[in-house]
Design an enzyme around this catalytic site. Sequence first.
Site, PDB file in Angstrom:
ATOM      1  N   GLY A   1      -4.599   1.717   8.035  1.00  0.00           N
ATOM      2  CA  GLY A   1      -5.593   1.044   8.882  1.00  0.00           C
ATOM      3  C   GLY A   1      -5.293  -0.439   9.019  1.00  0.00           C
TER       4      GLY A   1
ATOM      5  N   ILE B   1      -0.066   9.271   8.432  1.00  0.00           N
ATOM      6  CA  ILE B   1      -0.763   8.404   9.385  1.00  0.00           C
ATOM      7  C   ILE B   1      -0.491   6.936   9.051  1.00  0.00           C
ATOM      8  CG2 ILE B   1      -2.558  10.115   9.848  1.00  0.00           C
ATOM      9  CD1 ILE B   1      -4.464   8.448   8.062  1.00  0.00           C
TER      10      ILE B   1
ATOM     11  N   ASP C   1       0.864  -1.180   0.000  1.00  0.00           N
ATOM     12  CA  ASP C   1       0.000   0.000   0.000  1.00  0.00           C
ATOM     13  C   ASP C   1       0.905   1.236   0.000  1.00  0.00           C
ATOM     14  OD1 ASP C   1      -1.692   2.086   0.303  1.00  0.00           O
ATOM     15  OD2 ASP C   1      -2.917   1.165   1.872  1.00  0.00           O
TER      16      ASP C   1
ATOM     17  N   HIS D   1       0.642   7.917   3.831  1.00  0.00           N
ATOM     18  CA  HIS D   1       1.334   7.238   4.927  1.00  0.00           C
ATOM     19  C   HIS D   1       2.836   7.517   4.961  1.00  0.00           C
ATOM     20  CE1 HIS D   1      -2.468   5.191   5.230  1.00  0.00           C
ATOM     21  NE2 HIS D   1      -2.372   4.792   3.978  1.00  0.00           N
TER      22      HIS D   1
HETATM   23  C1  LIG Z   1      -8.702   1.467   1.641  1.00  0.00           C
HETATM   24  C2  LIG Z   1      -7.257   1.310   1.345  1.00  0.00           C
HETATM   25  C3  LIG Z   1      -6.409   2.547   1.585  1.00  0.00           C
HETATM   26  C4  LIG Z   1      -6.069   2.681   2.996  1.00  0.00           C
HETATM   27  C5  LIG Z   1      -6.160   3.867   3.641  1.00  0.00           C
HETATM   28  C6  LIG Z   1      -5.883   3.948   5.048  1.00  0.00           C
HETATM   29  O1  LIG Z   1      -5.351   3.055   5.663  1.00  0.00           O
HETATM   30  S1  LIG Z   1      -6.422   5.379   5.870  1.00  0.00           S
HETATM   31  C7  LIG Z   1      -6.009   5.092   7.587  1.00  0.00           C
HETATM   32  C8  LIG Z   1      -6.996   4.234   8.283  1.00  0.00           C
HETATM   33  N1  LIG Z   1      -8.284   4.844   8.447  1.00  0.00           N
HETATM   34  C9  LIG Z   1      -8.497   5.868   9.310  1.00  0.00           C
HETATM   35  O2  LIG Z   1      -7.575   6.363   9.938  1.00  0.00           O
HETATM   36  C10 LIG Z   1      -9.917   6.370   9.473  1.00  0.00           C
HETATM   37  C11 LIG Z   1     -10.257   6.561  10.935  1.00  0.00           C
HETATM   38  N2  LIG Z   1     -11.644   6.964  11.105  1.00  0.00           N
HETATM   39  C12 LIG Z   1     -12.049   8.264  11.037  1.00  0.00           C
HETATM   40  O3  LIG Z   1     -11.230   9.182  10.868  1.00  0.00           O
HETATM   41  C13 LIG Z   1     -13.523   8.559  11.190  1.00  0.00           C
HETATM   42  O4  LIG Z   1     -14.145   7.480  11.832  1.00  0.00           O
HETATM   43  C14 LIG Z   1     -14.232   8.787   9.816  1.00  0.00           C
HETATM   44  C15 LIG Z   1     -13.641  10.079   9.180  1.00  0.00           C
HETATM   45  C16 LIG Z   1     -14.021   7.587   8.890  1.00  0.00           C
HETATM   46  C17 LIG Z   1     -15.729   8.972  10.066  1.00  0.00           C
HETATM   47  O5  LIG Z   1     -15.918   9.903  11.075  1.00  0.00           O
HETATM   48  P1  LIG Z   1     -17.070  10.984  10.970  1.00  0.00           P
HETATM   49  O6  LIG Z   1     -17.070  11.716  12.254  1.00  0.00           O
HETATM   50  O7  LIG Z   1     -16.898  11.760   9.716  1.00  0.00           O
HETATM   51  O8  LIG Z   1     -18.339  10.058  10.804  1.00  0.00           O
HETATM   52  P2  LIG Z   1     -19.678  10.072  11.679  1.00  0.00           P
HETATM   53  O9  LIG Z   1     -19.435   9.401  12.994  1.00  0.00           O
HETATM   54  O10 LIG Z   1     -20.272  11.441  11.676  1.00  0.00           O
HETATM   55  O11 LIG Z   1     -20.613   9.099  10.822  1.00  0.00           O
HETATM   56  C18 LIG Z   1     -21.111   9.486   9.557  1.00  0.00           C
HETATM   57  C19 LIG Z   1     -21.682   8.260   8.890  1.00  0.00           C
HETATM   58  O12 LIG Z   1     -20.602   7.419   8.434  1.00  0.00           O
HETATM   59  C20 LIG Z   1     -20.647   6.148   9.065  1.00  0.00           C
HETATM   60  N3  LIG Z   1     -19.285   5.827   9.475  1.00  0.00           N
HETATM   61  C21 LIG Z   1     -18.593   6.384  10.468  1.00  0.00           C
HETATM   62  N4  LIG Z   1     -17.366   5.864  10.539  1.00  0.00           N
HETATM   63  C22 LIG Z   1     -17.303   4.919   9.570  1.00  0.00           C
HETATM   64  C23 LIG Z   1     -16.298   4.020   9.182  1.00  0.00           C
HETATM   65  N5  LIG Z   1     -15.112   3.969   9.807  1.00  0.00           N
HETATM   66  N6  LIG Z   1     -16.555   3.192   8.169  1.00  0.00           N
HETATM   67  C24 LIG Z   1     -17.743   3.203   7.546  1.00  0.00           C
HETATM   68  N7  LIG Z   1     -18.744   4.048   7.883  1.00  0.00           N
HETATM   69  C25 LIG Z   1     -18.520   4.898   8.884  1.00  0.00           C
HETATM   70  C26 LIG Z   1     -21.551   6.306  10.275  1.00  0.00           C
HETATM   71  O13 LIG Z   1     -22.182   5.077  10.593  1.00  0.00           O
HETATM   72  C27 LIG Z   1     -22.502   7.383   9.821  1.00  0.00           C
HETATM   73  O14 LIG Z   1     -23.540   6.812   9.031  1.00  0.00           O
HETATM   74  P3  LIG Z   1     -25.039   6.730   9.626  1.00  0.00           P
HETATM   75  O15 LIG Z   1     -24.933   5.914  10.886  1.00  0.00           O
HETATM   76  O16 LIG Z   1     -25.390   8.164   9.882  1.00  0.00           O
HETATM   77  O17 LIG Z   1     -25.835   6.104   8.535  1.00  0.00           O
END
Ligand SMILES: CCC/C=C/C(=O)SCCNC(=O)CCNC(=O)[C@H](O)C(C)(C)COP(=O)([O-])OP(=O)([O-])OC[C@H]1O[C@@H](n2cnc3c(N)ncnc32)[C@H](O)[C@@H]1OP(=O)([O-])[O-]
Length: 308
Positions: free
Chosen positions: A230, A227, A207, A212
């Site tokens: 995940g 960061i 990845d 990252h």
């Molecule tokens: C892919 C390959 C590439 C890799 C990249 C990485 O590794 S990146 C590094 C690794 N990754 C990270 O570091 C990411 C870490 N996570 C974050 O930063 C935050 O959790 C966020 C920005 C993903 C969402 O936060 P927020 O405050 O903006 O969200 P909110 O709480 O206001 O909810 C809004 C709606 O979204 C829904 N929903 C919420 N969360 C998730 C989820 N995880 N997943 C799915 N859905 C989710 C929640 O249910 C709600 O829907 P509902 O119920 O209304 O229908």
Amino acid sequence: MADKSEFDPQLIISHKFPEITYSYTERDTALYALGVGACADDAVNDKELKYVYHHDGQQSIQVLPTFTALFSLDFTSQLAQLPGFQYDPHLLLHGQQYVEIYKPLPSSGCILNKATVAGLHDKVKAAVLEIEVVSYEKDTGEMLCMNRMTVFLRGAGGFSKSSQPYSYTRYLANRTLEYKIPKTQPFSVYEQRTQPSQALLYRLSGDYNPLHSDPAVAEIAGFSRPILHGLCTLGFAVRAIIKCVCRGEPNMIKGISGRFLLHVYPGETLITEMWLEGSRVLYQVKVKERNRAVLSGFVNLDRLSSSL
Ligand SMILES: CCC/C=C/C(=O)SCCNC(=O)CCNC(=O)[C@H](O)C(C)(C)COP(=O)([O-])OP(=O)([O-])OC[C@H]1O[C@@H](n2cnc3c(N)ncnc32)[C@H](O)[C@@H]1OP(=O)([O-])[O-]
């Protein structure tokens, strides 16, 4: 901000991804294990040397069950070509990962990955896209595992054409995917500090997203520095469960589910709390330095270790 007029949910969910072949060797599985912290604190750990070295006369390197999640990654690079899809790649975050493991992986192999769009949801502030990848051993055609990867695309929501937010799921809603982290004392707790260079090591498993590794890209994405992936955090968590619950036996793991709640900075300390619920382990990972939960989910085992 993405151009919503070009966002076409129907085109997206009917898209057929090309099949992708993924080959790996023991070098890849060992490098992956180091990337998720195996042997980082103890280079002679008799429960973890097997992931990086032919320990004690073993014939082949043992593969960590989370290695299976790498099979879904090649499809993220295809999202830019997905017809009808508009998003800013800088704002993409990994939201969730769900894995079913049907057979332990060989230490090297050639895998055929077939992907479909399994879900698409308009969350207004974001679009949530689910990609399901089924992986087969290329020579035998045997099914090895299934990944469902959820990407959270900040700024790409608001594409619904009606007043109801658009939501499509191809798989049946399944009660067994639901979990609740208990308020009780955990059965076990495992603490491990990630290295400041953790993401630079982990990226070598495939990845290469500059989020990252590149401070300027991380800043555009809204972070003070690069960061951690995940799936790297997930790898630390599942290793903790293998150590504390599975007595070091990785093949007890049959299913893994995780939701990424908050970003992790490389160098931070991960505290994995675990609770037993039948043959399921519920877990939550916190970052010690900020006292914030960053990942939670469950791991399904084929049985519980008899000594627990
Ligand atoms: C892919 C390959 C590439 C890799 C990249 C990485 O590794 S990146 C590094 C690794 N990754 C990270 O570091 C990411 C870490 N996570 C974050 O930063 C935050 O959790 C966020 C920005 C993903 C969402 O936060 P927020 O405050 O903006 O969200 P909110 O709480 O206001 O909810 C809004 C709606 O979204 C829904 N929903 C919420 N969360 C998730 C989820 N995880 N997943 C799915 N859905 C989710 C929640 O249910 C709600 O829907 P509902 O119920 O209304 O229908």
